[in-house]
Design an enzyme around this catalytic site. Structure first.
Site, PDB file in Angstrom:
ATOM      1  N   LYS A  28       0.714  -1.444  -0.127  1.00 26.26           N
ATOM      2  CA  LYS A  28      -0.126   0.183  -0.039  1.00 26.26           C
ATOM      3  C   LYS A  28       0.793   1.358  -0.150  1.00 26.26           C
ATOM      4  O   LYS A  28       0.697   2.365   0.595  1.00 26.26           O
ATOM      5  CB  LYS A  28      -0.967  -0.157   1.332  1.00 26.26           C
ATOM      6  CG  LYS A  28      -1.827  -1.190   1.172  1.00 26.26           C
ATOM      7  CD  LYS A  28      -2.958  -1.012   2.478  1.00 26.26           C
ATOM      8  CE  LYS A  28      -3.838  -2.094   2.524  1.00 26.26           C
ATOM      9  NZ  LYS A  28      -4.416  -2.188   3.469  1.00 26.26           N
ATOM     10  N   LYS A  88     -14.273  -2.898   3.563  1.00 25.51           N
ATOM     11  CA  LYS A  88     -13.175  -2.720   2.641  1.00 25.51           C
ATOM     12  C   LYS A  88     -12.072  -1.720   3.049  1.00 25.51           C
ATOM     13  O   LYS A  88     -12.765  -0.476   4.060  1.00 25.51           O
ATOM     14  CB  LYS A  88     -13.606  -2.518   1.117  1.00 25.51           C
ATOM     15  CG  LYS A  88     -14.573  -3.454   0.508  1.00 25.51           C
ATOM     16  CD  LYS A  88     -13.961  -4.706   0.486  1.00 25.51           C
ATOM     17  CE  LYS A  88     -14.676  -5.796  -0.214  1.00 25.51           C
ATOM     18  NZ  LYS A  88     -15.799  -6.187   0.173  1.00 25.51           N
ATOM     19  N   ASP A  89     -10.952  -1.742   2.782  1.00 27.36           N
ATOM     20  CA  ASP A  89      -9.951  -0.888   3.387  1.00 27.36           C
ATOM     21  C   ASP A  89     -10.414   0.795   2.545  1.00 27.36           C
ATOM     22  O   ASP A  89     -10.737   0.745   1.592  1.00 27.36           O
ATOM     23  CB  ASP A  89      -8.609  -1.438   3.083  1.00 27.36           C
ATOM     24  CG  ASP A  89      -7.488  -0.891   3.968  1.00 27.36           C
ATOM     25  OD1 ASP A  89      -7.169   0.453   3.552  1.00 27.36           O
ATOM     26  OD2 ASP A  89      -6.855  -1.473   4.760  1.00 27.36           O
ATOM     27  N   ARG A  90      -9.710   1.398   3.641  1.00 28.34           N
ATOM     28  CA  ARG A  90      -9.751   2.940   3.112  1.00 28.34           C
ATOM     29  C   ARG A  90      -8.583   3.085   2.102  1.00 28.34           C
ATOM     30  O   ARG A  90      -8.629   3.913   1.112  1.00 28.34           O
ATOM     31  CB  ARG A  90      -9.651   3.979   4.271  1.00 28.34           C
ATOM     32  CG  ARG A  90      -9.478   5.353   4.089  1.00 28.34           C
ATOM     33  CD  ARG A  90      -9.099   6.116   5.343  1.00 28.34           C
ATOM     34  NE  ARG A  90      -8.683   7.599   4.990  1.00 28.34           N
ATOM     35  CZ  ARG A  90      -8.221   8.520   5.807  1.00 28.34           C
ATOM     36  NH1 ARG A  90      -8.340   8.100   7.058  1.00 28.34           N
ATOM     37  NH2 ARG A  90      -8.057   9.729   5.488  1.00 28.34           N
ATOM     38  N   HIS A  91      -7.393   2.776   2.520  1.00 32.04           N
ATOM     39  CA  HIS A  91      -6.336   3.164   1.827  1.00 32.04           C
ATOM     40  C   HIS A  91      -6.168   2.138   0.611  1.00 32.04           C
ATOM     41  O   HIS A  91      -5.036   1.265   0.368  1.00 32.04           O
ATOM     42  CB  HIS A  91      -5.076   3.080   2.486  1.00 32.04           C
ATOM     43  CG  HIS A  91      -4.985   4.171   3.739  1.00 32.04           C
ATOM     44  ND1 HIS A  91      -4.821   5.636   3.225  1.00 32.04           N
ATOM     45  CD2 HIS A  91      -5.269   4.378   4.688  1.00 32.04           C
ATOM     46  CE1 HIS A  91      -5.196   6.398   4.216  1.00 32.04           C
ATOM     47  NE2 HIS A  91      -5.167   5.440   5.450  1.00 32.04           N
TER      48      HIS A  91
END
Length: 348
Positions: A28, A88-91
């Protein structure tokens, strides 16, 4: 170990791997390095009629719960009327479905879609007869770019081949447990009687305090599962059934999601699971005072359609599909020591 000692002892949040990590990598570095596409069985869940509008959105920099709150504001409905299948992931760049309860307002759908599209791209739409619920999607497809990789490429590819064939221990991800295990510390302080009193009331289910209790309770359950799985990884039998396995249809090994009565396993497997949980008497008492039934979770996460390629910038792009409730970072962490570059951006 006493309850006081258990609170003062740092929680284990890194568990043994099956292969042993062969290299390091950065995860990420950019949101585009982590792409997730949620797969929904549209034929089963969705059509052109029903009380719920379903929208397939692409988002970057927003987590699922934030998007759900904003959809409720745009649609003029309660946050409780927004459904989704998973967090679900922010980044990351993620595509997922949301349902919005809008009975009898089919004629307003074009205006609603236009309003939502001013915030996030709307990739598909439909209507469903019921709200989307957690875990009922078919799975998730991941395309992940790993950067600054150290180590021999041949050894990495050999480990990836083993990962595709054998899978990895199906741990819950550490994000479930809060910063330095804070959700686990709070779980030990829960009043089980208060948790039981909250059940059965729709008003109380919307109460923030109750939601937090459920989150802490869930974290404790997940952590005990990880501890049992870690014991089986260390013993070398994490990927096969033991005597006493509750025997799921596919005969795959499972571990306990603890409840009142402990575990569904019997014999040597049940003894192992009870022995691990007995090391944490505070949690053992917490679960014995609730009415939550024991459940099971697969011990093995096995990627579907695993593929990879080395890019010109020396990064490694890995693609695979996972079933609901399985973590991409858990899978990759079996062979990569991952440095999550998004962690420093959580407070931005």
């Amino acid at each position: 170990m006493t309850d006081h000692q258990e609170r003062d002892t740092p929680w284990r949040l890194c568990w043994p791997t099956a292969q042993g990590r062969v290299t390091r990598a950065r995860l990420k570095t950019h949101p585009e390095d982590f792409r997730v596409d949620e797969t929904l069985d549209r034929d089963t869940l969705m059509g052109h009629a029903g009380e719920h509008v379903c929208l397939y959105l692409e988002k970057t920099g927003d987590n699922t719960e934030y998007v759900a709150r904003q959809l409720a504001r745009i649609a003029g409905c309660r946050p409780l009327d927004i459904g989704f299948c998973g967090l679900k992931d922010r980044h990351a760049v993620t595509r997922q479905w949301f349902s919005l309860h809008r009975p009898g307002r089919e004629g307003e759908d074009p205006d609603l879609v236009a309003a939502v599209a001013s915030h996030w791209p709307v990739l598909a739409q439909g209507r469903a007869v019921r709200k989307l619920r957690r875990g009922e999607h078919a799975g998730n497809r991941f395309v992940i770019v790993l950067r600054d990789i150290e180590g021999d490429r041949a050894a990495i590819e050999e480990a990836l081949n083993t990962l595709g064939r054998r899978g990895a221990p199906n741990y819950f991800g550490p994000q479930r447990f809060g910063h330095q295990g804070s959700n686990l510390t709070r779980a030990l302080a829960l009043d089980p009687d208060a948790l039981k009193r909250r059940r059965g009331s729709s008003r109380n289910r919307r109460d923030k305090t109750h939601s937090e209790r459920v989150m802490y309770f869930s974290a404790a359950r997940a952590w005990l599962f990880n501890e049992v799985l870690a014991a089986r990884v260390e013993a070398g039998h994490w990927d096969r059934c033991l005597e006493g396995e509750p025997a799921p249809p596919e005969r795959a090994p499972t571990g306990p999601l603890w409840g009142d009565g402990g575990t569904l396993a019997e014999g040597p497997q049940g003894e192992l699971e009870r022995a691990v949980v007995a090391r944490h008497p505070g949690f053992e008492r917490l679960f014995s005072a609730t009415r939550m039934a024991p459940e099971r979770r697969p011990l093995v996460v096995r990627p579907e359609a695993l593929a990879w390629r080395w890019r010109e910038d020396a990064a490694l792009e890995v693609e695979f599909r996972l079933r609901p409730g399985q973590y991409a970072t858990t899978l990759l962490s079996d062979i990569f020591e991952l440095e999550d570059m998004s962690l420093g951006r959580h407070n931005e």
